[in-house]
Motif scaffolding. Structure first.
Motif: not given
Length: 263
Positions: A29-35, A174-176, A193-209
């Motif tokens: 995921s680090r190489a894909w750009g969404f760690p 490779m880059e998402f 919608a994708i950008r919002e989810l990506l911003d949350r992941k990069k910000a460290g939000d707990e993306l669980d259920y």
């Protein structure tokens, strides 16, 4: 720094296994750009052993793996194995060779493989790989009303890779972020919608259920169904590079170990 620790681990592997590492990179995921903040470092490498190791009638283990520890997941393939899979247009290997995060490259071997990769690239085989990845992750994580929403990335990325292959007939980057920018219209609801989810992941939000994301969910279902129908139209690789790959392997032994071998 983690990069220094990774290079030290690779040096220790060389000493313990009596190999030379030709190339090492980040593959996850680090190489894909969404760690995430706690994402592992997925280090992959290609190595070569001394000439005598290959002069045996016995099949020998051709991978090196280390237990995951301290966020480090490290394993590698012997060059002979890598070249055998390369001739079959192996997508993970092709991704390694174009990773945006490279830890070392100690010989000309990786660049030689890159130069001839268009000759072995099989759009159909690679699309099957990405489509199967997308279907498996969708089936395992995204079928309920409540889903593990971080897994959307692990379905989106392979489907975007399919889209890249269909459009360009080449190995997808490779880059998402780059795939989204090239394949999803910037002003679309899906892109937002994708950008919002990506911003949350990069910000460290707990993306669980969470409840499933309708627009992304619909897109995944549509794309999986589409590629299941159209994948057969993709080209297969022509092949015919065995002699060239044999020479590349012998040349690598010569370059790394300085031994005179007939090519």
């Amino acid at each position: 720094m983690m990069e220094d620790k990774i290079r030290l681990e690779l040096q220790q592997i060389e000493q313990e296994e009596k190999v030379r590492i030709l190339y090492a990179c980040e593959s996850g995921s680090r190489a894909w750009g969404f760690p995430s903040k706690d994402s592992d470092y997925d280090v992959r490498f290609i190595y070569i052993r001394e000439v005598e190791w290959y002069l045996s009638i016995h099949e020998k283990r051709d991978v090196i793996e280390r237990p995951i520890s301290d966020l480090l997941d490290i394993n590698g393939w012997d060059l002979k194995k890598a070249l055998y899979l390369f001739r079959k247009s192996n997508p993970p290997l092709l991704e390694w060779l174009q990773s945006p995060i490279q830890y070392l490259e100690t010989s000309t071997v990786a660049e030689q493989i890159r130069r001839i990769s268009p000759l072995t690239f099989s759009p159909r085989s690679c699309m099957y790989h990405y489509l199967n990845m997308a279907r498996g992750n969708f089936r395992d994580y995204l079928t309920g009303d409540t889903v593990r929403i971080k897994k959307y990335f692990y379905v989106l990325r392979p489907l975007l890779a399919c889209g890249w292959i269909e459009r360009n007939g080449t190995m997808p980057p490779m880059e998402f972020d780059y795939l989204v920018r090239e394949l999803i219209p910037e002003d679309s609801e899906l892109n937002r919608a994708i950008r919002e989810l990506l911003d949350r992941k990069k910000a460290g939000d707990e993306l669980d259920y969470e409840p499933r994301l309708t627009r992304i969910h619909e897109y995944l279902i549509e794309q999986i169904a589409y590629y299941e129908k159209t994948i057969i139209e993709q080209k297969q690789a022509d092949g015919g590079l065995d002699g060239q790959l044999d020479k590349l392997f012998i040349g690598a032994l010569q370059e790394v170990w300085g031994v005179p071998l007939k090519v």
